[in-house]
Structures are given as structure tokens and as C-alpha cells.
Write a protein that holds these residues in place. Structure first.
Motif, PDB file in Angstrom:
ATOM      1  N   TRP A   1       0.780  -1.065   0.164  1.00 20.36           N
ATOM      2  CA  TRP A   1       0.073   0.045   0.042  1.00 20.36           C
ATOM      3  C   TRP A   1       0.817   1.186  -0.056  1.00 20.36           C
TER       4      TRP A   1
ATOM      5  N   SER B   1       2.382   9.954  -4.393  1.00 22.27           N
ATOM      6  CA  SER B   1       1.095  10.924  -4.292  1.00 22.27           C
ATOM      7  C   SER B   1       1.413  12.160  -4.854  1.00 22.27           C
TER       8      SER B   1
ATOM      9  N   SER C   1     -16.611   7.364  -3.713  1.00 29.12           N
ATOM     10  CA  SER C   1     -15.849   6.776  -4.867  1.00 29.12           C
ATOM     11  C   SER C   1     -17.087   6.738  -6.086  1.00 29.12           C
TER      12      SER C   1
ATOM     13  N   GLY D   1     -13.744  10.602  -1.854  1.00 31.15           N
ATOM     14  CA  GLY D   1     -12.863   9.645  -2.622  1.00 31.15           C
ATOM     15  C   GLY D   1     -13.325   9.614  -4.054  1.00 31.15           C
TER      16      GLY D   1
ATOM     17  N   GLU E   1     -11.126  13.763   0.176  1.00 28.39           N
ATOM     18  CA  GLU E   1     -10.030  13.148  -0.560  1.00 28.39           C
ATOM     19  C   GLU E   1      -8.903  12.903   0.490  1.00 28.39           C
ATOM     20  N   MET E   2      -8.018  11.935   0.199  1.00 26.85           N
ATOM     21  CA  MET E   2      -7.032  11.521   0.632  1.00 26.85           C
ATOM     22  C   MET E   2      -5.776  11.704  -0.385  1.00 26.85           C
TER      23      MET E   2
ATOM     24  N   GLU F   1      -4.610   8.050  -1.847  1.00 20.94           N
ATOM     25  CA  GLU F   1      -5.662   7.053  -2.007  1.00 20.94           C
ATOM     26  C   GLU F   1      -5.725   6.787  -3.775  1.00 20.94           C
TER      27      GLU F   1
ATOM     28  N   SER G   1      -2.093  11.380   4.900  1.00 23.06           N
ATOM     29  CA  SER G   1      -1.806  10.029   6.079  1.00 23.06           C
ATOM     30  C   SER G   1      -0.718  10.659   6.789  1.00 23.06           C
TER      31      SER G   1
ATOM     32  N   ILE H   1      -5.232   0.507   2.404  1.00 19.94           N
ATOM     33  CA  ILE H   1      -5.723   1.494   1.265  1.00 19.94           C
ATOM     34  C   ILE H   1      -6.466   2.761   2.038  1.00 19.94           C
ATOM     35  N   THR H   2      -6.089   3.905   1.638  1.00 19.86           N
ATOM     36  CA  THR H   2      -6.706   4.820   2.445  1.00 19.86           C
ATOM     37  C   THR H   2      -7.972   5.476   1.641  1.00 19.86           C
ATOM     38  N   HIS H   3      -8.307   4.838   0.452  1.00 18.59           N
ATOM     39  CA  HIS H   3      -9.550   5.343  -0.058  1.00 18.59           C
ATOM     40  C   HIS H   3     -11.035   4.524   0.697  1.00 18.59           C
TER      41      HIS H   3
ATOM     42  N   TYR I   1     -11.240   6.132   6.460  1.00 19.71           N
ATOM     43  CA  TYR I   1     -10.057   7.411   6.191  1.00 19.71           C
ATOM     44  C   TYR I   1     -10.964   8.674   6.014  1.00 19.71           C
TER      45      TYR I   1
END
Lengths: 115, 523
Positions: B178, B185, B382, B408, B426-427, B430, B453, B473-475, B479
Motif C-alpha cells: 500500500w 502521491s 468513490s 474519494g 479526499e486523501m 488514495e 496520511s 488503502i486510504t480510499h 479514512y
């Protein structure tokens, strides 16, 4: 961000730079037959403290004006509440500091300040 | 030890007008200036003994100032002066005591003021516009570099991914892939944008939303967007309503080919029917509730391919609606399958409207009884967020959508109609929300909460409940919820304004929650 220590260090270096002034003052002070210059020393010292009290009070007054603007900001939520609590706390400190400047200004002109 | 997230808020000045936004910046600056002035006087108090020493040197032979011992040793004790003159001296001990007290007060006040200035700067994201502009420029540079030197860009990306994975795995004490997305990013949007341009056919065909949002004066604040009357301003969330990014052009090109294949795979006939899950979602009163609810749809095992629609009776007798849309479920019989994402991302309005999940939400809303004038709020995770953005872009003739919440979701280039509030979470690592290849527009209507993160063992930010010891996973919604909570804890008028706006849209008693399931078939 400015820190008080930075200014303290720079003031100290400035004072070291004026060592010549101190020596020159000491030499002129050796002329004792014109009378002891200690009243002049006292007056100048009192004036110095008094002027510092004035600039301290002005700085506090400036801060109080800004704090009143900060208090008027609308900021909801926990962080906003914490901010306004901080503002209130700072106002109290500013008031104490303002009173302190007045107290020192009075003190320096009082017999209590003399040996 | 759970992971942690720290958030920053961009755009969405909410209830703040230009005037009071300026005021926040002004107060922060004034606090720093005042703190500086106080610090100078404090330092003067601290060093007053040096100044007094210089003055005191003017009377080196004064028995009162320097003591009789000194004057006697210099043969001055028996002078006539020493017998008749009255010497005077300050009580230096008391004077220095006063000076120390004033210095301490000054230092305390300075620190307090500086802390408050920092609080203001952080909470109001005063520099977020500059951050976002810088991020946009950086993305553009990465995109251009990747287009000119694709191999070098690919190599650099691979290197960052590998390095991040190695370091992260060492910290975790075991391999963890991950971390691939974490270290790389900052490059995601730029590289994806380059990829999109390559697929779309070389040059930028259309201006992106962001291109139109950059102010002419370089100040980062667009005067024309903020009215003076303090009302929530209405401005286009995209430049013309028809423009979209190159990623979306690329998605359109892919969708032209993939849509027939997708239809052939699981059919094009959509059936929407009401279902009654054993456990559903709770009442929605805030943006935070919407995030909990969209997560609960999954946690409570509401069937795949389903959405929830809540009906609210407002005080004035009107009806408002809350639509909760989960993300991709990956089932071929569901309208929320993987390939549908491409159609939803298309720059072609017709293609977006024809996407299975968008059609499903439209049909469910129709069956639930949503009327054209009824205020509607939507939340989606998502793919669900992309559907919400499509509804707010392409279905506004049919529905009165007033606020959407996306978590996300890559929606930066969707031509969302002006006046619709968008709250995006959002992250940074992700990947999914970076698929639009651009930062979200930053304006009063559009507020983006961007979570970052935190490194392992960090105590910054907000804990991600249930994230466990390992990097994951930060999606996920865990998170997204933590990112929102962190921003909310910071406060600030932007977030508050969006919360207020959201509440005004719903603002009523929950009448019922209905659940609707979509299924794809051949006939």
C-alpha cells in the motif's frame, strides 16, 4: 517567527558595541571636583525606565486593539471556542501588563525607587 | 495502533464574505505585528541592566552608586565632597525586579498572540489558494515533463513507489504494497493528466475548469466570485458547463469502445426495485452523518447495487430528499460495476447520463417520488460520488440538487451547475480521487477537505478508527470520515458554511428511508 530572545541577543550585542560609550562616560565621571554626577545618573536612569514604560504601554495598547478585533471575529465550532477563550486569556494578560507598566512608571518616580 | 489523518480545507468560503475573509487575514497579521512590538519591549526590559550600566558609568566614583569600598580604595573617602554632598542612587535590585516582571508579561503576551495568529492561519486556510495554485502549476510541470520524457517520468514514478514501499515496509516490519501510492502521491495527478492527454490525442482540446479559475491578478482570490452582501455566492463550478479536463476526454474515448463491451457483458436493461434490508442507515442531520450513512450501507450489508433515499418533511410543508450512494461493488449484475466508472468520467454528457449507475439513481429517485422542485442533497463514496457529480451536472433540469458530498471521488472536471454546493473529501495517497488529474476547483461553492496520511508513530491529526496496525488503502470510508472529523475539529467558517448550507437543504423531520436495488440484465 520573532522571539523575544532574538531581540534580547541583538540588544546585548548592541550594548557590547557601545562599550566605548561606557568607558568614555567613566572617564568623564572621574572629574569629581565638579561634583558627583550621580543626580544626572539618577535622572537619566529614571527617564530611561519611564520611556520604556511608555513604549511598553503603547505596545500593550496596540495589542489590546488587535485583541478586540480578534474577539469580534465570528468563528464557530470547537476550535473557534478555543480561539475565543485564548483571546479572553490574552486580554487579561494584556490588562495585567498594562497595569504593570503603570506601576513601574509610578515606582520609578517614587522614593521607594531610591536607596 | 491506528493510522492517523491530518486535513486541510481548500475553497468553500461558505458564509464568509470577501470582507471578513480579509479581516481574518488582517487580524492574523496584526497579531503577529503586535506580538513583535511586545517582544521588542520585552527584550528591552530584559536588557535594561546593560543600559543602566552605561549610564551608571558616568559616576564611577560615587560612593552610593559603587559603594564606599571602591571610593576609599581610590583615595576619595576623605574628600570634602564625600562629607557634604548628598549622593543619590536608584535601588537597582528593585528596578531590575520590576524589569523582569514586565519582561515576563511581555513574553507571555507575545507567545499567546503568536499562537492565536497561527490558529487563525491554520483554521481559515488563508494560504490554501496559494497552495492550490502551486499544486496546479506543479501538476502542469509534471504533465509536460511526462509527455516529453515518458520513460524518465515512468522511471521516476517507479523509483518513488519502490522507495516508499521499502521504507514503509521496513517501518511496518513486513512487506506492505500500500506504500506504493503514498510516496508517489504528489505525482499522481500530473502523470495521470499526461496519460489522459496521450489517450485523448496529444494537445489539450478543451480548457479545463481550473484553467478558467485562475485569477487574472494572481492574488488567489477572485473578487467577482464573492458578493458583498454576505450571501452564499453563486458562480459556475465549471467555466462553461460544457468544458471538462483531458482525463475526461480520454475517458470519453475509452468509454466509446468499452460501453458496448460492458453492455454485452452484463446487458443494458436496468431494473430498479425497492428492497427492505434488515439494517439500514440512520437519520441525516449533518455532512458527517452522510459519511457515516454511506459507510453503513456497506457495514450493514445492504445489498450490492443499492442506494438509500430519505424523505424529509420541512417546516414549511415542502419535501426534501437525501440520496446515499455507495461506491463500486464490482458485480457484473450491478449498475455499480467497475467499467461504469469510465462512462461516468466521460466528457460527453450523453455518455455520462447513460452510465448504468447514473440511470439507476435517476430511476430510483423517480420511483421514490422526488419532484422537480424538491430540494435534494446527495452523498457518494468513490463511484457514488461521481454519480452525485453527474447528477449535479446533467440532471439539474429534472431535479433541484442543492448540495452534494463526494468522498474519494475524481470529480474536479465535472461541469457541476452553478449554485450547487460541493463538499469533497479526499486523501492524498488514495489514488482514486487523483484520477481526474487536477485539484478540485477552489471557490465558495466547492469545498475540498484533503486528508494526509500521517507517518507511522505520528500523533498528529485524527485517529482512523479500525485502521489497525498496518498501512492499508486510504480510499476507504474510515479514512474519509477521519479526514472530515479532523477538519471539523479545526473549525473555520468554510466548513461551517457548508454544514449550515447542507442543514438548510434537509432541514426537516425524517419521514421515511427507502432502499432501491438496481440490476442489469439482457432483457
Amino acid at each position: 517567527m520573532t522571539t523575544l530572545d532574538q531581540y534580547t541577543v541583538s540588544n546585548t550585542f548592541e550594548a557590547i558595541g557601545r562599550t566605548g560609550d561606557t568607558l568614555s562616560n567613566a572617564v568623564s565621571g572621574l572629574d569629581f571636583y565638579n561634583g558627583c554626577p550621580c543626580p544626572t545618573v539618577l535622572r537619566e536612569s529614571q527617564n530611561l525606565i519611564a520611556s520604556l514604560c511608555t513604549s511598553h504601554a503603547n505596545a500593550i495598547k496596540d495589542m489590546e486593539d488587535v485583541l478586540s478585533q480578534a474577539k469580534a471575529l465570528i468563528w464557530e465550532g470547537k476550535a473557534g471556542e478555543a480561539f475565543h477563550t485564548d483571546v479572553d486569556g490574552a486580554i487579561v494578560i494584556a490588562q495585567t501588563a498594562g497595569n504593570g507598566a503603570t506601576t513601574t512608571a509610578r515606582f520609578i518616580e517614587s522614593p521607594e525607587a531610591l536607596l | 495502533m491506528n493510522a492517523r489523518v491530518e486535513s486541510h480545507v481548500y475553497g468553500g468560503q461558505g458564509t464568509a464574505t470577501h470582507a471578513n475573509l480579509d479581516q481574518f487575514g488582517t487580524v492574523a497579521t496584526l497579531l503577529n505585528d503586535a506580538a513583535d512590538y511586545v517582544a521588542r519591549t520585552g527584550a528591552n526590559w530584559k536588557t535594561i541592566n546593560l543600559e543602566l550600566g552605561t549610564i551608571r558609568a558616568k559616576a564611577p566614583l560615587c560612593p552610593k552608586l559603587f559603594g564606599k569600598l571602591l571610593t576609599a580604595s581610590m583615595g576619595m573617602a576623605n574628600t570634602s565632597d564625600s562629607d557634604t554632598t548628598v549622593h543619590v542612587s536608584l535601588n537597582y535590585q528593585l528596578v531590575l525586579q520590576h524589569a523582569n516582571e514586565r519582561a515576563e508579561e511581555a513574553e507571555m503576551l507575545m507567545k499567546k498572540a503568536q499562537t492565536m495568529a497561527e490558529q487563525l492561519t491554520d483554521a481559515y486556510s488563508l494560504y490554501s489558494e496559494a497552495d492550490e495554485t502551486a499544486r496546479g502549476l506543479f501538476n502542469e510541470k509534471i504533465k509536460n515533463f511526462a509527455l516529453e520524457h515518458p520513460r524518465l517520468a515512468g522511471g521516476g514514478l517507479a523509483l518513488l513507489m519502490a522507495g516508499s514501499t521499502v521504507i514503509g515496509s521496513i517501518l511496518d516490519g513486513k512487506p506492505n504494497l500500500w506504500y506504493l501510492a503514498t510516496g508517489s502521491s504528489p505525482l499522481h495527478e500530473g502523470i495521470l493528466s499526461a496519460l489522459g492527454q496521450k489517450i485523448a490525442g496529444g494537445k489539450d482540446k478543451k480548457k479545463t475548469v481550473r484553467d478558467h479559475m485562475v485569477p487574472d491578478d494572481g492574488t488567489g482570490i477572485r473578487d467577482h466570485m464573492i458578493p458583498d452582501d454576505g450571501t452564499l455566492p453563486h458562480l459556475p463550478n465549471s467555466a462553461s458547463g460544457a468544458s471538462s479536463g483531458i482525463i475526461n476526454d480520454a475517458a470519453g474515448r475509452i468509454a466509446d469502445r468499452s460501453a458496448p463491451f460492458t453492455n454485452a457483458l452484463h446487458g443494458d436493461k436496468l431494473t430498479v426495485s425497492q428492497i427492505h434490508p434488515k439494517k439500514g442507515i440512520g437519520k441525516t442531520t449533518s455532512i458527517e452523518d452522510t459519511l457515516v450513512n454511506v459507510h453503513d450501507m456497506r457495514l450493514n450489508d445492504v445489498e450490492v447495487g443499492s442506494i438509500a433515499i430519505q424523505k424529509y418533511r420541512r417546516d414549511d410543508g415542502s419535501t426534501a430528499w437525501m440520496v446515499t450512494i455507495p461506491g463500486t461493488d464490482g458485480k457484473t449484475y450491478s449498475p455499480f460495476s467497475w467499467p461504469v466508472n469510465i462512462e461516468l468520467m466521460s466528457s460527453d454528457e450523453q455518455e455520462r447520463m447513460a452510465a448504468d449507475s447514473a440511470r439507476m439513481v435517476d430511476e430510483a429517485m423517480r420511483q421514490a417520488g422526488v419532484q422537480p422542485g424538491d430540494p435534494v442533497a446527495m452523498v457518494g463514496h468513490s463511484q457514488g460520488g461521481i454519480v452525485a457529480a453527474v447528477m449535479a451536472s446533467d440532471f439539474t433540469d429534472k431535479y433541484n440538487i442543492q448540495h452534494i458530498v463526494t468522498a474519494g471521488s475524481p470529480v474536479a472536471n465535472h461541469p457541476i451547475k452553478e449554485g450547487i454546493a460541493v463538499t469533497s473529501i479526499e486523501m492524498n495517497d488514495e489514488l482514486v480521487s487523483a484520477l481526474d488529474g487536477a485539484p478540485n476547483p477552489s471557490n465558495p461553492d466547492w469545498l475540498t477537505i484533503r486528508g494526509t496520511s500521517q507517518s507511522r508513530f505520528s500523533t498528529n491529526g485524527t485517529e482512523v478508527e479500525g485502521s489497525g496496525n498496518d498501512k492499508s488503502i486510504t480510499h476507504g470510508m474510515e479514512y474519509m470520515k477521519a479526514a472530515y472529523q479532523d477538519a471539523k475539529a479545526e473549525g473555520g467558517p468554510a466548513l461551517y458554511g457548508h454544514e449550515q448550507h447542507f442543514r438548510q437543504v434537509i432541514n426537516g423531520e425524517l419521514q421515511e428511508t427507502t432502499y432501491w436495488r438496481g440490476r442489469m440484465s439482457y432483457k
